[in-house]
Enzyme design. Structure first.
Site, mmCIF file in Angstrom:
data_model
loop_
_atom_site.group_PDB
_atom_site.id
_atom_site.type_symbol
_atom_site.label_atom_id
_atom_site.label_comp_id
_atom_site.label_asym_id
_atom_site.label_seq_id
_atom_site.Cartn_x
_atom_site.Cartn_y
_atom_site.Cartn_z
ATOM 1 N N TYR A 70 0.715 -1.148 0.080
ATOM 2 C CA TYR A 70 -0.105 -0.055 -0.086
ATOM 3 C C TYR A 70 0.782 1.295 -0.030
ATOM 4 C CZ TYR A 70 -3.927 3.103 1.460
ATOM 5 O OH TYR A 70 -4.739 4.183 1.556
ATOM 6 N N LYS B 54 0.881 4.169 -2.934
ATOM 7 C CA LYS B 54 0.593 5.359 -2.633
ATOM 8 C C LYS B 54 1.609 6.416 -2.751
ATOM 9 C CE LYS B 54 -3.996 4.937 -1.806
ATOM 10 N NZ LYS B 54 -4.826 5.172 -2.722
#
Length: 291
Positions: free
Chosen positions: A174, A178
């Site tokens: 993640y 991001k």
């Protein structure tokens, strides 16, 4: 101070009496719940014609009905943002209905947490697919409606996370995705700036949604036929005493997390004419004043 606030409010209502986004068209992904739903409602309330997308068709239909019941305009395009045909389907539907696109809010996403040394390839790949590849493909599909010389408010808003800025335990996939979103956004700002298009990222910290609730609450979603458990293991709401003392969230300046409506307000700001000179930036919202 109250007089000054009233004065500013008067300027806004006089200049944007029909709403900050009156007559504009916005695509919002992940709009069936949470931040996406709040963004859809606030954009519609500010006069935008909102094109909603979510993998959950029932929740999406409910949000569309909310908008229409309040007098707004909206259509829904349900489906997986990672599907190969998705970008063309939603762009074609948007242009067929409204004739243009002013804003894209790439909000759809989820977490699939594992420690780095136990993360299998498919867990890495699905997060990259949804958080990086999907926004890129949607923006690329919409390029003909952004790379045009016209004086109209237009923007791209990509959702990042403080995990992408600072890293986070259990979120190698993640955090990497991001972080990539930020680089993608800065590149869009440079390439499309000459066409009057702004591109910005919002990196959210703590927001109270199903992604930050306790994993033990049982929230799940299905991706490629697999159920993915959402939430943070062992997360517990702070006690009243901790809230009152400010010890609940000691690293957040306002000493509290944010909610979906606050998060959506930051998106509205970046889409609105109020941010007409803001592009290529990552707005970090650590809680309380945003997500």
């Amino acid at each position: 101070m109250s007089n000054r606030l009233a004065q500013v409010s008067g300027h806004l209502s006089n200049t944007y009496g029909r709403g900050l986004l009156a007559g504009e068209v916005a695509i919002i992904t992940g709009a069936g719940q949470g931040i996406g739903r709040s963004a859809a409602l606030i954009f519609a309330n500010e006069g935008a014609k909102v094109v909603l997308s979510d993998i959950d068709a029932k929740k999406l239909a409910a949000v569309e009905q909310e908008i229409k019941s309040a007098g707004g305009e909206s259509i829904s395009v349900a489906g997986d943002v990672g599907a190969d045909d998705f970008p063309k389907r939603i762009v074609d539907a948007t242009v067929a209905k409204y004739g243009k696109i002013n804003h894209i809010v790439n909000n759809a996403g989820f977490t699939f947490d594992k420690m780095l040394h136990t993360t299998p390839d498919d867990t890495w790949d699905i997060i990259m697919k949804i958080h990086v590849r999907a926004p890129f493909r949607l923006i690329r599909q919409a390029a003909p409606y952004f790379r045009v010389k016209q004086r109209e408010n237009r923007s791209i808003i990509n959702v990042s996370s403080t995990s992408g800025l600072h890293g986070n335990v259990g979120q190698a996939n993640y955090a990497a995705a991001k972080a990539a979103v930020i680089g993608l956004t800065k590149t869009i700002a440079k390439e499309w700036g000459p066409f009057g298009v702004r591109a910005n990222t919002v990196a959210f910290g703590l927001i109270h949604t199903r992604l930050t609730a306790a994993k033990e609450d049982g929230a799940t979603m299905e991706i490629d036929g697999k159920k993915v458990a959402l939430g943070v293991p062992g997360a517990k709401p702070p006690t009243d005493a901790a809230r009152q003392s400010g010890e609940a969230y000691p690293l957040i300046p306002l000493k509290r997390g944010g909610n979906a409506d606050e998060a959506a307000a930051s998106m509205l700001f970046l889409a609105s004419p109020l941010a007409s000179y803001v592009s290529g930036h990552c707005l970090e919202v650590t809680g309380g004043a945003g997500i």
